[in-house]
Scaffold this motif. Structure first.
Motif, mmCIF file in Angstrom:
data_model
loop_
_atom_site.group_PDB
_atom_site.id
_atom_site.type_symbol
_atom_site.label_atom_id
_atom_site.label_comp_id
_atom_site.label_asym_id
_atom_site.label_seq_id
_atom_site.Cartn_x
_atom_site.Cartn_y
_atom_site.Cartn_z
ATOM 1 N N TRP A 13 -44.147 16.536 -6.081
ATOM 2 C CA TRP A 13 -42.864 16.059 -5.543
ATOM 3 C C TRP A 13 -42.552 14.653 -6.052
ATOM 4 C CZ3 TRP A 13 -44.047 17.854 0.107
ATOM 5 C CH2 TRP A 13 -43.791 19.215 0.226
ATOM 6 N N ALA A 14 -43.580 13.800 -6.149
ATOM 7 C CA ALA A 14 -43.375 12.436 -6.650
ATOM 8 C C ALA A 14 -42.931 12.467 -8.115
ATOM 9 C CB ALA A 14 -44.655 11.621 -6.492
ATOM 10 N N ARG A 15 -43.506 13.358 -8.914
ATOM 11 C CA ARG A 15 -43.103 13.481 -10.316
ATOM 12 C C ARG A 15 -41.663 13.974 -10.446
ATOM 13 N NH1 ARG A 15 -48.066 16.115 -10.921
ATOM 14 N NH2 ARG A 15 -46.985 18.112 -11.063
ATOM 15 N N GLU A 16 -41.242 14.840 -9.518
ATOM 16 C CA GLU A 16 -39.881 15.389 -9.565
ATOM 17 C C GLU A 16 -38.844 14.426 -9.001
ATOM 18 O OE1 GLU A 16 -40.188 19.050 -7.454
ATOM 19 O OE2 GLU A 16 -41.233 20.090 -9.087
ATOM 20 N N GLY A 17 -39.301 13.296 -8.486
ATOM 21 C CA GLY A 17 -38.371 12.299 -7.974
ATOM 22 C C GLY A 17 -38.069 12.442 -6.496
ATOM 23 N N LYS A 18 -38.731 13.338 -5.820
ATOM 24 C CA LYS A 18 -38.540 13.483 -4.375
ATOM 25 C C LYS A 18 -39.389 12.453 -3.643
ATOM 26 C CE LYS A 18 -37.594 18.388 -4.802
ATOM 27 N NZ LYS A 18 -38.030 19.738 -4.467
ATOM 28 N N ARG A 19 -39.075 12.250 -2.379
ATOM 29 C CA ARG A 19 -39.812 11.262 -1.585
ATOM 30 C C ARG A 19 -41.228 11.759 -1.300
ATOM 31 N NH1 ARG A 19 -39.269 6.735 1.402
ATOM 32 N NH2 ARG A 19 -40.385 6.605 3.374
ATOM 33 N N ASN A 20 -42.166 10.836 -1.476
ATOM 34 C CA ASN A 20 -43.566 11.143 -1.217
ATOM 35 C C ASN A 20 -43.801 11.154 0.298
ATOM 36 O OD1 ASN A 20 -46.317 11.381 -1.157
ATOM 37 N ND2 ASN A 20 -46.697 9.706 -2.598
ATOM 38 N N PRO A 21 -44.322 12.234 0.866
ATOM 39 C CA PRO A 21 -44.555 12.275 2.315
ATOM 40 C C PRO A 21 -45.551 11.238 2.806
ATOM 41 C CG PRO A 21 -44.695 14.464 1.374
ATOM 42 C CD PRO A 21 -44.611 13.513 0.235
ATOM 43 N N GLU A 22 -46.383 10.698 1.916
ATOM 44 C CA GLU A 22 -47.320 9.646 2.332
ATOM 45 C C GLU A 22 -46.581 8.402 2.806
ATOM 46 O OE1 GLU A 22 -49.773 9.033 -1.070
ATOM 47 O OE2 GLU A 22 -51.242 10.522 -0.437
ATOM 48 N N LEU A 23 -45.364 8.196 2.301
ATOM 49 C CA LEU A 23 -44.591 7.024 2.702
ATOM 50 C C LEU A 23 -44.009 7.179 4.104
ATOM 51 C CD1 LEU A 23 -42.691 6.414 -0.644
ATOM 52 C CD2 LEU A 23 -44.775 5.299 0.172
ATOM 53 N N ASN A 24 -43.992 8.404 4.630
ATOM 54 C CA ASN A 24 -43.492 8.644 5.981
ATOM 55 C C ASN A 24 -44.537 8.375 7.055
ATOM 56 O OD1 ASN A 24 -41.098 9.498 4.846
ATOM 57 N ND2 ASN A 24 -41.664 11.657 4.893
ATOM 58 N N SER A 26 -47.085 6.669 9.610
ATOM 59 C CA SER A 26 -46.990 5.501 10.478
ATOM 60 C C SER A 26 -47.975 4.424 10.030
ATOM 61 C CB SER A 26 -47.301 5.918 11.916
ATOM 62 O OG SER A 26 -47.442 4.799 12.743
ATOM 63 N N ILE A 27 -47.726 3.196 10.469
ATOM 64 C CA ILE A 27 -48.659 2.114 10.145
ATOM 65 C C ILE A 27 -49.973 2.304 10.893
ATOM 66 C CG2 ILE A 27 -46.874 0.453 9.589
ATOM 67 C CD1 ILE A 27 -47.285 -0.748 12.384
ATOM 68 N N PHE A 28 -49.956 3.127 11.941
ATOM 69 C CA PHE A 28 -51.159 3.353 12.732
ATOM 70 C C PHE A 28 -51.992 4.513 12.195
ATOM 71 C CE2 PHE A 28 -48.027 1.545 15.658
ATOM 72 C CZ PHE A 28 -48.720 0.405 16.038
ATOM 73 N N ALA A 29 -51.565 5.124 11.110
ATOM 74 C CA ALA A 29 -52.272 6.292 10.594
ATOM 75 C C ALA A 29 -53.685 5.946 10.152
ATOM 76 C CB ALA A 29 -51.495 6.893 9.431
ATOM 77 N N PHE A 30 -53.888 4.755 9.617
ATOM 78 C CA PHE A 30 -55.205 4.379 9.118
ATOM 79 C C PHE A 30 -55.894 3.354 10.018
ATOM 80 C CE2 PHE A 30 -52.669 5.633 5.403
ATOM 81 C CZ PHE A 30 -53.427 6.714 5.001
ATOM 82 N N ALA A 31 -55.295 3.039 11.136
ATOM 83 C CA ALA A 31 -55.886 2.064 12.044
ATOM 84 C C ALA A 31 -57.006 2.720 12.848
ATOM 85 C CB ALA A 31 -54.824 1.508 12.983
ATOM 86 N N ASP A 32 -57.927 1.909 13.286
ATOM 87 C CA ASP A 32 -59.019 2.394 14.109
ATOM 88 C C ASP A 32 -58.510 2.501 15.538
ATOM 89 O OD1 ASP A 32 -61.477 3.171 15.025
ATOM 90 O OD2 ASP A 32 -62.281 1.125 15.108
ATOM 91 N N MET A 33 -58.288 3.711 16.008
ATOM 92 C CA MET A 33 -57.695 3.916 17.329
ATOM 93 C C MET A 33 -58.733 4.275 18.391
ATOM 94 S SD MET A 33 -54.601 3.259 16.679
ATOM 95 C CE MET A 33 -53.565 3.865 17.966
ATOM 96 N N LYS A 34 -60.002 3.992 18.107
ATOM 97 C CA LYS A 34 -61.053 4.288 19.079
ATOM 98 C C LYS A 34 -60.895 3.374 20.276
ATOM 99 C CE LYS A 34 -64.425 5.544 15.590
ATOM 100 N NZ LYS A 34 -65.692 5.158 14.958
ATOM 101 N N GLN A 35 -61.128 3.924 21.442
ATOM 102 C CA GLN A 35 -61.060 3.124 22.648
ATOM 103 C C GLN A 35 -62.465 2.818 23.121
ATOM 104 O OE1 GLN A 35 -58.739 5.133 25.555
ATOM 105 N NE2 GLN A 35 -56.819 4.617 24.595
#
Length: 70
Positions: A13-24, A26-35
């Motif tokens: 999709w990125a090669r075809e010029g469509k939006r990469n879903p990785e850019l959608n 959240s900023i919390f996707a890679f955060a450590d959310m352990k309580q």
């Protein structure tokens, strides 16, 4: 390591010029959310580290005055 089919699709999709879903993502996707759970035994023991112990106050407990009979 091999590429997953989902990753291949995103790259296509990125090669075809469509939006990469990785850019959608959240900023919390890679955060450590352990309580944190309850404190461990060592954390409980070290909790009173800077408080004065009871032996510090024992000097003021009892006074005995001796009065000579003169």
């Amino acid at each position: 390591m091999a590429k997953s089919s989902a990753r291949k699709q995103r790259e296509k999709w990125a090669r075809e010029g469509k939006r990469n879903p990785e850019l959608n993502r959240s900023i919390f996707a890679f955060a450590d959310m352990k309580q944190r759970v309850t404190k461990t035994k060592t954390e409980k023991l070290h909790q009173n580290k800077h408080k004065r112990s009871l032996s510090y106050h024992r000097d003021d407990d009892l006074f005995y005055l001796f009065r000579s009979a003169s």
